[in-house]
Design an enzyme around this catalytic site. Structure first.
Site, mmCIF file in Angstrom:
data_model
loop_
_atom_site.group_PDB
_atom_site.id
_atom_site.type_symbol
_atom_site.label_atom_id
_atom_site.label_comp_id
_atom_site.label_asym_id
_atom_site.label_seq_id
_atom_site.Cartn_x
_atom_site.Cartn_y
_atom_site.Cartn_z
ATOM 1 N N CYS A 121 3.259 -6.468 10.012
ATOM 2 C CA CYS A 121 2.913 -5.466 8.997
ATOM 3 C C CYS A 121 4.241 -4.930 8.496
ATOM 4 O O CYS A 121 5.122 -4.600 9.298
ATOM 5 C CB CYS A 121 2.064 -4.346 9.587
ATOM 6 S SG CYS A 121 1.923 -2.882 8.514
ATOM 7 N N THR A 122 4.390 -4.862 7.189
ATOM 8 C CA THR A 122 5.710 -4.535 6.632
ATOM 9 C C THR A 122 6.150 -3.104 6.934
ATOM 10 O O THR A 122 7.340 -2.812 6.909
ATOM 11 C CB THR A 122 5.720 -4.782 5.117
ATOM 12 O OG1 THR A 122 4.647 -4.037 4.520
ATOM 13 C CG2 THR A 122 5.547 -6.265 4.818
ATOM 14 N N HIS A 123 5.205 -2.228 7.224
ATOM 15 C CA HIS A 123 5.591 -0.862 7.601
ATOM 16 C C HIS A 123 6.402 -0.839 8.904
ATOM 17 O O HIS A 123 7.273 0.010 9.085
ATOM 18 C CB HIS A 123 4.346 0.014 7.816
ATOM 19 C CG HIS A 123 3.773 0.599 6.551
ATOM 20 N ND1 HIS A 123 3.124 -0.170 5.614
ATOM 21 C CD2 HIS A 123 3.728 1.881 6.100
ATOM 22 C CE1 HIS A 123 2.707 0.624 4.623
ATOM 23 N NE2 HIS A 123 3.061 1.868 4.901
ATOM 24 N N CYS A 169 3.668 -6.890 1.731
ATOM 25 C CA CYS A 169 2.549 -6.400 2.530
ATOM 26 C C CYS A 169 1.862 -7.610 3.134
ATOM 27 O O CYS A 169 1.436 -8.508 2.396
ATOM 28 C CB CYS A 169 1.575 -5.624 1.635
ATOM 29 S SG CYS A 169 0.093 -5.052 2.488
ATOM 30 N N ASN A 170 1.784 -7.649 4.447
ATOM 31 C CA ASN A 170 1.125 -8.782 5.095
ATOM 32 C C ASN A 170 -0.364 -8.796 4.790
ATOM 33 O O ASN A 170 -0.945 -9.855 4.513
ATOM 34 C CB ASN A 170 1.337 -8.734 6.610
ATOM 35 C CG ASN A 170 2.771 -9.034 6.983
ATOM 36 O OD1 ASN A 170 3.574 -8.125 7.140
ATOM 37 N ND2 ASN A 170 3.104 -10.295 7.107
ATOM 38 N N THR A 171 -0.996 -7.615 4.873
ATOM 39 C CA THR A 171 -2.443 -7.538 4.658
ATOM 40 C C THR A 171 -2.789 -8.039 3.260
ATOM 41 O O THR A 171 -3.740 -8.814 3.071
ATOM 42 C CB THR A 171 -2.913 -6.083 4.833
ATOM 43 O OG1 THR A 171 -2.415 -5.589 6.084
ATOM 44 C CG2 THR A 171 -4.415 -5.971 4.810
ATOM 45 N N TYR A 198 -4.514 -0.213 3.772
ATOM 46 C CA TYR A 198 -5.276 -1.411 3.450
ATOM 47 C C TYR A 198 -5.844 -2.061 4.721
ATOM 48 O O TYR A 198 -6.774 -2.855 4.649
ATOM 49 C CB TYR A 198 -4.365 -2.457 2.777
ATOM 50 C CG TYR A 198 -3.996 -2.183 1.333
ATOM 51 C CD1 TYR A 198 -4.497 -1.078 0.638
ATOM 52 C CD2 TYR A 198 -3.147 -3.055 0.647
ATOM 53 C CE1 TYR A 198 -4.151 -0.849 -0.689
ATOM 54 C CE2 TYR A 198 -2.803 -2.845 -0.676
ATOM 55 C CZ TYR A 198 -3.301 -1.738 -1.339
ATOM 56 O OH TYR A 198 -2.954 -1.529 -2.656
ATOM 57 N N SER A 205 0.835 -1.200 0.000
ATOM 58 C CA SER A 205 0.000 0.000 0.000
ATOM 59 C C SER A 205 0.873 1.255 0.000
ATOM 60 O O SER A 205 0.463 2.309 -0.470
ATOM 61 C CB SER A 205 -0.909 0.006 1.231
ATOM 62 O OG SER A 205 -0.123 -0.029 2.415
HETATM 63 N N1 DGL Z 1 2.141 -2.659 4.900
HETATM 64 C C1 DGL Z 1 0.877 -3.303 5.021
HETATM 65 C C2 DGL Z 1 0.997 -4.643 5.759
HETATM 66 O O1 DGL Z 1 2.042 -5.237 5.779
HETATM 67 C C3 DGL Z 1 -0.298 -2.582 5.573
HETATM 68 C C4 DGL Z 1 -0.367 -1.137 5.758
HETATM 69 C C5 DGL Z 1 -1.777 -0.606 5.482
HETATM 70 O O2 DGL Z 1 -2.643 -0.676 6.359
HETATM 71 O O3 DGL Z 1 -1.962 -0.179 4.336
HETATM 72 O O4 DGL Z 1 0.042 -5.140 6.296
#
Ligand code: DGL
Length: 283
Positions: A182-184, A75-77, A44, A13
């Site tokens: 979450c990758t962030h 991105c995990n989501t 996301y 995202s």
């Molecule tokens: N980076 C995304 C993840 O790994 C999610 C961030 C978002 O909420 O967009 O889940």
């Protein structure tokens, strides 16, 4: 000797892909990266599984014009809700590598384990399945971290500290292993470690995911290969440029250093010229 540049599309995202792109270039600096972010629809983490699936499919399809040799869903989501659909559509022509929370190594500590992730990930059957498979006998708590990905995206240190403090407060006392789901979150791993204390082991996935991507490409790590780096940035499918806010993060600064500020090819790769235009940096 010359060889063809291998191109990998990395999708998320937003800035969550930064640590994964950086890990890919750490193992194979000669990869050419197409980064696909989705600022129109980030975050996301509050969306329904169907919405996430549709968005990640659109983001991945946008990279196909650049003829990627593999796609990494950083991105995990998106992995939790979209990986199956992506693989059905794109494989075997384009291998798709997802991001899985590092439950297994975290459980090997004996726990208790906490998993920080978006609400869409913590409530997923996928995460429950991972916990059942790898941590069934370990006390494991999934903590939805409201606002943390958005705070990291905005590169606002105060908002990050507030969101980290809220997530820390929502994490049970006595946790010994923390999985960044979450990758962030890896971009602020130092702040998270500080908030949780030195006794807590923090687990993140960029290097494991990068290694898996190389396996799917049939490549060995070669950290001494000549640098190629970020070739193109897509923003919700449109050609764009990397946000300057990336420089706030160590991995982001390294990625920015692979871009020419005025978007011209710097001719770093050996053997071939880029197949498409080089990335530009947004001031
Ligand atoms: N980076 C995304 C993840 O790994 C999610 C961030 C978002 O909420 O967009 O889940």
């Amino acid at each position: 000797m010359t060889h063809a540049v291998r191109r990998v599309a990395v999708i998320d995202s937003g800035l969550g892909l930064v640590g994964y792109a950086d890990a890919l270039l750490t193992l194979r600096p000669d990869l050419s990266l197409v980064l696909s972010m989705d600022p129109d629809h980030m975050p996301y983490g509050h969306r329904t599984p169907d919405e996430v699936r549709a968005l990640v499919l659109a983001s991945a399809r946008a990279t196909l014009a650049f003829d990627p040799d593999a796609i990494v869903v950083a991105c995990n989501t998106a992995s939790v809700h979209g990986l199956e659909a992506l693989r059905l559509e794109l494989e075997p022509a384009v291998p798709v590598v997802g991001t899985v929370p590092a439950i297994r190594p975290a459980a090997a500590t004996g726990g208790p384990v906490a998993v920080w992730a978006t609400a869409a990930t913590t409530s997923s059957d996928y995460l429950r399945g991972l916990v059942d498979a790898f941590a069934s006998d370990i006390e494991t708590t999934a903590v939805p971290c409201h606002g943390l990905a958005e705070a990291i995206e905005s590169a606002d240190p105060r908002a990050v500290d507030d969101a980290v403090a809220a997530a820390t407060a929502a994490t049970p006392e006595g946790v010994r292993a923390l999985v960044l789901g979450c990758t962030h979150y890896g971009l602020v791993a130092d702040r998270i470690q500080h908030a949780m204390g030195d006794g807590v082991l923090v687990f993140d996935s960029p290097i494991a995911v990068a290694r898996q991507a190389l396996r799917r490409l049939g490549l060995e790590p070669d950290p001494e290969a000549p640098l190629w780096g970020v070739e193109e940035t897509l923003l919700s499918g449109r050609r764009g440029s990397l946000p300057g806010s990336l420089a706030t993060y160590a991995a982001g600064a390294r990625l920015l250093a692979t871009c020419d500020p005025v978007g011209r090819s710097t001719g770093r790769a050996r053997g071939t010229e880029p197949r498409v235009g080089r990335n530009t940096l947004r001031p």
